[in-house]
Design a protein around this motif. Structure first.
Motif, PDB file in Angstrom:
ATOM      1  N   LEU A 188      37.903  -6.195  -7.422  1.00 26.60           N
ATOM      2  CA  LEU A 188      39.087  -5.489  -6.944  1.00 26.60           C
ATOM      3  C   LEU A 188      39.272  -5.667  -5.437  1.00 26.60           C
ATOM      4  N   GLY A 189      38.202  -5.481  -4.673  1.00 26.13           N
ATOM      5  CA  GLY A 189      38.296  -5.617  -3.220  1.00 26.13           C
ATOM      6  C   GLY A 189      38.666  -7.017  -2.787  1.00 26.13           C
ATOM      7  N   ASP A 190      38.189  -8.028  -3.532  1.00 24.76           N
ATOM      8  CA  ASP A 190      38.496  -9.421  -3.173  1.00 24.76           C
ATOM      9  C   ASP A 190      39.987  -9.721  -3.323  1.00 24.76           C
ATOM     10  N   ILE A 191      40.603  -9.138  -4.344  1.00 21.73           N
ATOM     11  CA  ILE A 191      42.038  -9.359  -4.548  1.00 21.73           C
ATOM     12  C   ILE A 191      42.823  -8.853  -3.342  1.00 21.73           C
ATOM     13  N   PHE A 192      42.492  -7.635  -2.893  1.00 20.59           N
ATOM     14  CA  PHE A 192      43.176  -7.080  -1.724  1.00 20.59           C
ATOM     15  C   PHE A 192      42.884  -7.909  -0.472  1.00 20.59           C
ATOM     16  N   ALA A 193      41.614  -8.327  -0.301  1.00 21.93           N
ATOM     17  CA  ALA A 193      41.230  -9.067   0.904  1.00 21.93           C
ATOM     18  C   ALA A 193      41.949 -10.403   1.000  1.00 21.93           C
ATOM     19  N   VAL A 194      42.012 -11.130  -0.112  1.00 21.83           N
ATOM     20  CA  VAL A 194      42.659 -12.448  -0.116  1.00 21.83           C
ATOM     21  C   VAL A 194      44.158 -12.318   0.131  1.00 21.83           C
ATOM     22  N   LEU A 195      44.788 -11.344  -0.527  1.00 22.49           N
ATOM     23  CA  LEU A 195      46.238 -11.202  -0.405  1.00 22.49           C
ATOM     24  C   LEU A 195      46.673 -10.730   0.971  1.00 22.49           C
ATOM     25  N   LEU A 196      45.839  -9.908   1.628  1.00 18.45           N
ATOM     26  CA  LEU A 196      46.246  -9.317   2.906  1.00 18.45           C
ATOM     27  C   LEU A 196      45.689 -10.055   4.115  1.00 18.45           C
ATOM     28  N   ALA A 197      44.813 -11.016   3.896  1.00 12.69           N
ATOM     29  CA  ALA A 197      44.220 -11.759   5.010  1.00 12.69           C
ATOM     30  C   ALA A 197      45.245 -12.421   5.930  1.00 12.69           C
ATOM     31  N   PRO A 198      46.357 -12.975   5.416  1.00 10.53           N
ATOM     32  CA  PRO A 198      47.313 -13.639   6.321  1.00 10.53           C
ATOM     33  C   PRO A 198      47.938 -12.722   7.365  1.00 10.53           C
ATOM     34  N   TYR A 199      47.896 -11.396   7.139  1.00  9.60           N
ATOM     35  CA  TYR A 199      48.637 -10.478   7.987  1.00  9.60           C
ATOM     36  C   TYR A 199      47.783  -9.763   9.032  1.00  9.60           C
ATOM     37  N   ASP A 200      46.493 -10.093   9.105  1.00  9.73           N
ATOM     38  CA  ASP A 200      45.606  -9.384  10.022  1.00  9.73           C
ATOM     39  C   ASP A 200      44.697 -10.370  10.742  1.00  9.73           C
ATOM     40  N   ASN A 201      44.763 -10.384  12.073  1.00  6.99           N
ATOM     41  CA  ASN A 201      43.938 -11.322  12.849  1.00  6.99           C
ATOM     42  C   ASN A 201      42.451 -11.174  12.560  1.00  6.99           C
ATOM     43  N   GLN A 202      41.994  -9.927  12.409  1.00 11.01           N
ATOM     44  CA  GLN A 202      40.578  -9.689  12.231  1.00 11.01           C
ATOM     45  C   GLN A 202      40.169  -9.695  10.766  1.00 11.01           C
ATOM     46  N   GLY A 203      41.133  -9.791   9.864  1.00 16.35           N
ATOM     47  CA  GLY A 203      40.816  -9.817   8.449  1.00 16.35           C
ATOM     48  C   GLY A 203      40.817  -8.429   7.844  1.00 16.35           C
ATOM     49  N   ALA A 204      41.095  -8.364   6.563  1.00 14.42           N
ATOM     50  CA  ALA A 204      41.104  -7.082   5.872  1.00 14.42           C
ATOM     51  C   ALA A 204      39.737  -6.429   5.984  1.00 14.42           C
ATOM     52  N   PHE A 205      39.704  -5.123   5.969  1.00 16.36           N
ATOM     53  CA  PHE A 205      38.522  -4.276   6.107  1.00 16.36           C
ATOM     54  C   PHE A 205      38.098  -4.111   7.568  1.00 16.36           C
ATOM     55  N   ALA A 206      38.645  -4.919   8.499  1.00 13.40           N
ATOM     56  CA  ALA A 206      38.137  -4.878   9.879  1.00 13.40           C
ATOM     57  C   ALA A 206      39.199  -4.556  10.906  1.00 13.40           C
ATOM     58  N   GLY A 207      40.423  -5.010  10.715  1.00 16.19           N
ATOM     59  CA  GLY A 207      41.452  -4.839  11.727  1.00 16.19           C
ATOM     60  C   GLY A 207      42.389  -3.696  11.421  1.00 16.19           C
ATOM     61  N   ARG A 208      43.679  -3.953  11.556  1.00 16.36           N
ATOM     62  CA  ARG A 208      44.659  -2.886  11.361  1.00 16.36           C
ATOM     63  C   ARG A 208      44.977  -2.686   9.877  1.00 16.36           C
TER      64      ARG A 208
END
Length: 333
Positions: free
Chosen positions: A200-220
């Protein structure tokens, strides 16, 4: 006239009946004076009437879908003055089941023997569903292409804010577009159910990675969801939902602002998983431009149809909040 000049004479009644059965055709005849309809066995089954009942066109009309009823009644009455073949497609609503029927025959009072017209009914539900699916797919693909072009443009603007030069901007933008490509693969339906389950977490991380410089779970973009597997069928639907919400956020919500923040939380609630998508720091969301757009319909159909869940939106000045309840059993399949 010999059989060579009239090919139909070479066919026995039994042979013609077998051909009719093989084609899935229901036969009917209609007495235009008494309004009585005679149906063969397939017609009786198609219209869900009792074999011994006397059936009239008015009675069958009650089984026609309300949205099509007036149109069909007018068309049947018009056949009495139409010379030549006719065809009309319409829906029936019997209980909760909707069928598409094609009625075909030949009109003209001049040639009616004993004031009786004859024709056939065909169940064309499968064809109509395929046509509707193709139309839906075409609309969905058009919507996605427009979204991708918009996303690429916005990502370029976002990247330009933090890039130190042309080379740095090129590198950042390529990374974002590559991540967007991976996200698109998650949304794309796979032929023949070739996909595999994902976390589940990987789906969110992959889909939202393009929108955050620091990557999902770490940035904004902050994500906190249960550690669980998502089945092949649910993964595509969930990815479509997240992708659509992220696209809207990038265009109108918190991801369109440098100070915007996106929080996604997931918790187990009895037999469901509840996701809360919360946006803050972006534009005032209390009066959205479009609450009934194609994208929103796409999300609702995916939530309710594919995942058996519900979705609720809360628009406020602080930002949008979206709550999704999805059945755990369907999320894992």
């Amino acid at each position: 006239m010999d059989s060579k000049s009239n090919p139909l004479e070479r066919w026995s009644e039994n042979a013609l009946r077998k051909a009719v059965d093989a084609a899935g055709i229901a036969l009917w005849s209609w007495n235009v004076d008494t309004d009585k309809l005679d149906l063969d066995e397939r017609g009786i089954e198609l219209w869900d009437v009792r074999p011994k009942d006397e059936v009239t066109f008015a009675q069958l009309s009650a089984k026609i879908h309300p949205a099509d009823r007036d149109r069909v009644q007018a068309a049947f009455l018009a056949t009495r003055s139409i010379v030549g073949p006719y065809e009309i497609d319409f829906r029936t609503l019997i209980g909760q089941k909707v069928r598409w029927i094609s009625a075909r025959g030949r009109g003209s009072d001049e040639d009616i023997l004993r004031r009786v017209m004859m024709g056939v009914f065909l169940d064309v539900t499968a064809r109509k569903q395929a046509e509707e699916s193709n139309e839906l797919l075409a609309g969905e693909m058009s919507h996605r292409v427009k979204n991708l072009l918009t996303i690429a443009s916005v990502l370029a603007k976002i990247t330009s804010r933090s890039a130190s030069g042309v080379e740095d901007m090129t590198s950042q933008l390529m990374n974002r577009l590559t991540a967007l490509g991976r996200a698109h693969d998650l949304v794309r339906p796979l032929p023949g159910h070739q996909g595999t389950a994902a976390l589940l977490g990987d789906i969110f991380a992959v889909l939202l990675a393009p929108y955050d410089n620091q990557g999902a779970f770490a940035g904004r973009i902050r994500i906190s969801v249960p550690r669980m597997g998502v089945g092949e069928n649910a993964a595509t639907a969930l990815a479509l939902i997240v992708h659509e919400l992220a696209t809207n956020s990038l265009k109108y919500g918190s991801l369109s602002s440098e100070e915007g923040v996106l929080d996604i939380s997931g918790t187990q609630v009895e037999d469901k998983v509840r996701f809360v998508w919360t946006e803050q720091g972006g534009p005032d969301a209390s009066n959205p431009l479009d609450r009934k757009g194609y994208g929103r319909s796409l999300v609702r159909n995916a939530v309710e149809g594919s995942l058996g869940g519900t979705i609720e939106y809360d628009w406020s000045k602080a930002g949008i909040s979206v709550t999704l309840d999805i059945k755990t059993a369907l999320l894992e399949t």
